[in-house]
Design a protein around this motif. Structure first.
Motif, PDB file in Angstrom:
ATOM      1  N   LYS A   1       0.761  -1.340   0.163  1.00  0.00           N
ATOM      2  CA  LYS A   1       0.206  -0.232  -0.273  1.00  0.00           C
ATOM      3  C   LYS A   1       0.704   1.684  -0.312  1.00  0.00           C
ATOM      4  N   TYR A   2       1.590   1.394   0.555  1.00  0.00           N
ATOM      5  CA  TYR A   2       3.050   2.631   0.696  1.00  0.00           C
ATOM      6  C   TYR A   2       3.419   2.454  -0.412  1.00  0.00           C
ATOM      7  N   GLU A   3       4.450   1.367  -1.470  1.00  0.00           N
ATOM      8  CA  GLU A   3       4.357   1.036  -2.854  1.00  0.00           C
ATOM      9  C   GLU A   3       3.766   1.660  -4.082  1.00  0.00           C
ATOM     10  N   LYS A   4       2.361   1.692  -3.399  1.00  0.00           N
ATOM     11  CA  LYS A   4       1.698   1.812  -4.392  1.00  0.00           C
ATOM     12  C   LYS A   4       0.862   3.004  -4.633  1.00  0.00           C
ATOM     13  N   GLY A   5       1.715   4.134  -3.256  1.00  0.00           N
ATOM     14  CA  GLY A   5       0.895   5.588  -3.093  1.00  0.00           C
ATOM     15  C   GLY A   5      -0.428   5.445  -2.410  1.00  0.00           C
ATOM     16  N   GLU A   6      -1.076   4.445  -1.550  1.00  0.00           N
ATOM     17  CA  GLU A   6      -2.474   4.267  -1.252  1.00  0.00           C
ATOM     18  C   GLU A   6      -2.019   5.064   0.360  1.00  0.00           C
ATOM     19  N   TYR A   7      -0.744   4.852   0.923  1.00  0.00           N
ATOM     20  CA  TYR A   7      -0.423   5.089   2.871  1.00  0.00           C
ATOM     21  C   TYR A   7       0.691   6.365   1.517  1.00  0.00           C
ATOM     22  N   ASP A   8       1.366   6.904   2.519  1.00  0.00           N
ATOM     23  CA  ASP A   8       2.440   7.836   2.914  1.00  0.00           C
ATOM     24  C   ASP A   8       4.137   6.874   3.122  1.00  0.00           C
ATOM     25  N   PHE A   9       5.447   7.272   2.501  1.00  0.00           N
ATOM     26  CA  PHE A   9       6.328   6.999   3.675  1.00  0.00           C
ATOM     27  C   PHE A   9       6.782   8.162   4.228  1.00  0.00           C
ATOM     28  N   LYS A  10       7.054   8.118   5.640  1.00  0.00           N
ATOM     29  CA  LYS A  10       7.395   8.272   6.598  1.00  0.00           C
ATOM     30  C   LYS A  10       8.530   8.898   6.735  1.00  0.00           C
ATOM     31  N   ALA A  11       9.073  10.076   6.676  1.00  0.00           N
ATOM     32  CA  ALA A  11      10.285  10.176   7.058  1.00  0.00           C
ATOM     33  C   ALA A  11      11.209   9.568   7.682  1.00  0.00           C
ATOM     34  N   ASN A  12      11.200   8.692   8.945  1.00  0.00           N
ATOM     35  CA  ASN A  12      12.358   7.480   9.185  1.00  0.00           C
ATOM     36  C   ASN A  12      11.943   6.797   8.367  1.00  0.00           C
ATOM     37  N   HIS A  13      11.230   5.924   7.472  1.00  0.00           N
ATOM     38  CA  HIS A  13      11.122   4.956   6.307  1.00  0.00           C
ATOM     39  C   HIS A  13      12.222   5.297   5.326  1.00  0.00           C
ATOM     40  N   LEU A  14      12.683   6.702   5.031  1.00  0.00           N
ATOM     41  CA  LEU A  14      13.575   7.101   3.798  1.00  0.00           C
ATOM     42  C   LEU A  14      14.546   6.598   3.895  1.00  0.00           C
TER      43      LEU A  14
END
Length: 72
Positions: free
Chosen positions: A37-50
Motif C-alpha cells: 500500500k505504501y509502494e502503490k501510494g495508498e499510504y505515504d512513506f514517513k520520513a523515518n522510512h526513507l
C-alpha cells in the motif's frame, strides 16, 4: 516540488530481488500487503522510512525522489 518516485522504488526492489515481505519487515510492518500500500501510494512513506528504504534498495536518498515542475 519533490515527490517520492514510487515506480523507481518498486523497480529497484525488484532489481535487488527483495520481496514485499522483506521490505515490510525492514520497515516494521507485519504484512507484505501493508508495505505494498505504501509502494502503490495508498499510504505515504514517513520520513523515518526513507533511510531504511535507501539502504535496502542500495541507493541514495535523492534517488527516491523525483522533481515535479509546476508551471503557472
Amino acid at each position: 516540488m519533490e515527490r517520492l518516485n514510487l515506480p523507481f522504488i518498486a523497480k529497484r526492489r525488484s532489481e535487488c530481488k527483495l520481496t514485499l515481505q522483506e521490505m515490510a519487515e525492514s520497515l516494521g510492518f507485519r504484512n507484505a500487503s501493508t508495505y505494498l500500500k505504501y509502494e502503490k501510494g495508498e499510504y505515504d512513506f514517513k520520513a523515518n522510512h526513507l533511510p531504511i528504504l535507501a539502504k535496502k534498495l542500495k541507493c541514495g536518498l535523492h534517488e527516491l525522489f523525483m522533481i515535479i515542475f509546476l508551471l503557472f
